[in-house]
Design a protein around this motif. Structure first.
Motif, PDB file in Angstrom:
ATOM      1  N   SER A 108     -27.110  29.025 -31.362  1.00  0.00           N
ATOM      2  CA  SER A 108     -27.680  29.017 -32.725  1.00  0.00           C
ATOM      3  C   SER A 108     -28.984  29.799 -32.772  1.00  0.00           C
ATOM      4  O   SER A 108     -29.988  29.333 -33.310  1.00  0.00           O
ATOM      5  N   LEU A 109     -28.952  30.983 -32.235  1.00  0.00           N
ATOM      6  CA  LEU A 109     -30.167  31.788 -32.136  1.00  0.00           C
ATOM      7  C   LEU A 109     -30.684  32.194 -33.505  1.00  0.00           C
ATOM      8  O   LEU A 109     -29.903  32.446 -34.438  1.00  0.00           O
ATOM      9  N   LYS A 110     -32.004  32.252 -33.584  1.00  0.00           N
ATOM     10  CA  LYS A 110     -32.702  32.600 -34.819  1.00  0.00           C
ATOM     11  C   LYS A 110     -33.566  33.835 -34.581  1.00  0.00           C
ATOM     12  O   LYS A 110     -33.966  34.096 -33.435  1.00  0.00           O
ATOM     13  N   PRO A 111     -33.902  34.564 -35.627  1.00  0.00           N
ATOM     14  CA  PRO A 111     -34.777  35.734 -35.444  1.00  0.00           C
ATOM     15  C   PRO A 111     -36.096  35.376 -34.758  1.00  0.00           C
ATOM     16  O   PRO A 111     -36.635  36.183 -33.988  1.00  0.00           O
ATOM     17  N   GLU A 112     -36.599  34.170 -34.993  1.00  0.00           N
ATOM     18  CA  GLU A 112     -37.865  33.767 -34.365  1.00  0.00           C
ATOM     19  C   GLU A 112     -37.727  33.497 -32.869  1.00  0.00           C
ATOM     20  O   GLU A 112     -38.727  33.265 -32.190  1.00  0.00           O
ATOM     21  N   ASP A 113     -36.504  33.536 -32.344  1.00  0.00           N
ATOM     22  CA  ASP A 113     -36.307  33.431 -30.898  1.00  0.00           C
ATOM     23  C   ASP A 113     -36.485  34.781 -30.206  1.00  0.00           C
ATOM     24  O   ASP A 113     -36.476  34.860 -28.972  1.00  0.00           O
TER      25      ASP A 113
ATOM     26  N   THR B 156     -32.200  16.909 -12.784  1.00  0.00           N
ATOM     27  CA  THR B 156     -32.012  15.684 -13.550  1.00  0.00           C
ATOM     28  C   THR B 156     -33.050  15.481 -14.635  1.00  0.00           C
ATOM     29  O   THR B 156     -32.821  14.723 -15.578  1.00  0.00           O
ATOM     30  N   GLU B 157     -34.181  16.127 -14.524  1.00  0.00           N
ATOM     31  CA  GLU B 157     -35.230  15.989 -15.537  1.00  0.00           C
ATOM     32  C   GLU B 157     -35.495  17.346 -16.177  1.00  0.00           C
ATOM     33  O   GLU B 157     -35.687  18.339 -15.491  1.00  0.00           O
ATOM     34  N   THR B 158     -35.487  17.338 -17.490  1.00  0.00           N
ATOM     35  CA  THR B 158     -35.720  18.561 -18.239  1.00  0.00           C
ATOM     36  C   THR B 158     -36.706  18.317 -19.369  1.00  0.00           C
ATOM     37  O   THR B 158     -36.921  17.177 -19.798  1.00  0.00           O
ATOM     38  N   TYR B 159     -37.264  19.405 -19.842  1.00  0.00           N
ATOM     39  CA  TYR B 159     -38.170  19.359 -20.994  1.00  0.00           C
ATOM     40  C   TYR B 159     -37.875  20.581 -21.849  1.00  0.00           C
ATOM     41  O   TYR B 159     -37.621  21.667 -21.329  1.00  0.00           O
ATOM     42  N   TYR B 160     -37.923  20.390 -23.178  1.00  0.00           N
ATOM     43  CA  TYR B 160     -37.712  21.487 -24.116  1.00  0.00           C
ATOM     44  C   TYR B 160     -38.831  21.494 -25.141  1.00  0.00           C
ATOM     45  O   TYR B 160     -39.281  20.439 -25.597  1.00  0.00           O
ATOM     46  N   SER B 161     -39.230  22.670 -25.537  1.00  0.00           N
ATOM     47  CA  SER B 161     -40.169  22.752 -26.644  1.00  0.00           C
ATOM     48  C   SER B 161     -39.455  22.331 -27.922  1.00  0.00           C
ATOM     49  O   SER B 161     -38.221  22.423 -28.025  1.00  0.00           O
ATOM     50  N   ASP B 162     -40.214  21.883 -28.882  1.00  0.00           N
ATOM     51  CA  ASP B 162     -39.624  21.419 -30.138  1.00  0.00           C
ATOM     52  C   ASP B 162     -38.846  22.538 -30.828  1.00  0.00           C
ATOM     53  O   ASP B 162     -37.847  22.280 -31.513  1.00  0.00           O
ATOM     54  N   SER B 163     -39.283  23.762 -30.651  1.00  0.00           N
ATOM     55  CA  SER B 163     -38.660  24.874 -31.358  1.00  0.00           C
ATOM     56  C   SER B 163     -37.248  25.203 -30.854  1.00  0.00           C
ATOM     57  O   SER B 163     -36.477  25.852 -31.572  1.00  0.00           O
ATOM     58  N   VAL B 164     -36.906  24.748 -29.654  1.00  0.00           N
ATOM     59  CA  VAL B 164     -35.587  25.066 -29.109  1.00  0.00           C
ATOM     60  C   VAL B 164     -34.746  23.828 -28.826  1.00  0.00           C
ATOM     61  O   VAL B 164     -33.557  23.948 -28.492  1.00  0.00           O
ATOM     62  N   LYS B 165     -35.330  22.662 -28.956  1.00  0.00           N
ATOM     63  CA  LYS B 165     -34.624  21.423 -28.643  1.00  0.00           C
ATOM     64  C   LYS B 165     -33.360  21.307 -29.486  1.00  0.00           C
ATOM     65  O   LYS B 165     -33.383  21.526 -30.683  1.00  0.00           O
ATOM     66  N   GLY B 166     -32.264  20.993 -28.825  1.00  0.00           N
ATOM     67  CA  GLY B 166     -30.989  20.866 -29.515  1.00  0.00           C
ATOM     68  C   GLY B 166     -30.203  22.155 -29.597  1.00  0.00           C
ATOM     69  O   GLY B 166     -29.011  22.131 -29.930  1.00  0.00           O
ATOM     70  N   ARG B 167     -30.843  23.272 -29.282  1.00  0.00           N
ATOM     71  CA  ARG B 167     -30.159  24.573 -29.332  1.00  0.00           C
ATOM     72  C   ARG B 167     -30.055  25.218 -27.956  1.00  0.00           C
ATOM     73  O   ARG B 167     -29.086  25.924 -27.679  1.00  0.00           O
ATOM     74  N   PHE B 168     -31.041  24.997 -27.117  1.00  0.00           N
ATOM     75  CA  PHE B 168     -31.076  25.603 -25.783  1.00  0.00           C
ATOM     76  C   PHE B 168     -30.816  24.523 -24.728  1.00  0.00           C
ATOM     77  O   PHE B 168     -31.189  23.359 -24.900  1.00  0.00           O
ATOM     78  N   THR B 169     -30.208  24.954 -23.621  1.00  0.00           N
ATOM     79  CA  THR B 169     -29.969  24.053 -22.502  1.00  0.00           C
ATOM     80  C   THR B 169     -30.351  24.750 -21.201  1.00  0.00           C
ATOM     81  O   THR B 169     -29.882  25.859 -20.925  1.00  0.00           O
ATOM     82  N   ILE B 170     -31.199  24.087 -20.429  1.00  0.00           N
ATOM     83  CA  ILE B 170     -31.584  24.610 -19.126  1.00  0.00           C
ATOM     84  C   ILE B 170     -30.759  23.898 -18.061  1.00  0.00           C
ATOM     85  O   ILE B 170     -30.493  22.702 -18.161  1.00  0.00           O
TER      86      ILE B 170
END
Length: 124
Positions: free
Chosen positions: A85-90, A56-70
């Motif tokens: 929406s993967l990027k080369p920096e991933d 029920t509680e999750t945290y995302y780094s700013d660099s992946v927020k909105g693109r990744f889901t745990i």
């Protein structure tokens, strides 16, 4: 003791998607907070996303927020990282880990059990 095994890493084009899985065995998975981390060459391991024992509680780094889901499925002793929406920096080696120390849950130092890593490469 907990054993963790990641899977799902691959080569994908920019804008593509991947789902990483982490299968756990040993210590009680359903009581344990879990996290995904990644490490790029010559860089420190960074936190990607974490999830509490209940999901029920999750945290995302700013660099992946909105693109990744745990997410997690305690009935299967498995948790996941859906990456869109993967990027080369991933591009990195991604690790799953189980939290063993008290804290915010956002630091890799709080995690005592680690998988062997799975490589994600995003081509431009």
């Amino acid at each position: 003791q907990m054993q963790l095994a990641e899977s799902g890493g691959a080569l994908v084009q920019t804008g593509g998607s991947l789902r990483l899985s982490c299968a756990a065995s040993g210590r009680e998975f359903a009581d344990t907070n879990m996290g995904w981390f990644r490490q790029q060459p010559a860089k420190e391991r960074e936190t990607v996303a974490v999830i509490d024992w209940s999901g029920t509680e999750t945290y995302y780094s700013d660099s992946v927020k909105g693109r990744f889901t745990i997410s997690r499925d305690n009935s299967k002793n498995t948790f996941y990282l859906q990456m869109n929406s993967l990027k080369p920096e991933d591009t990195a080696v991604y690790y799953c880990a189980a939290r063993t120390k008290i804290g915010t849950g956002r630091s890799p130092t709080e995690y005592g059990y680690w998988g062997q890593g799975t490589r994600v490469t995003v081509s431009s």
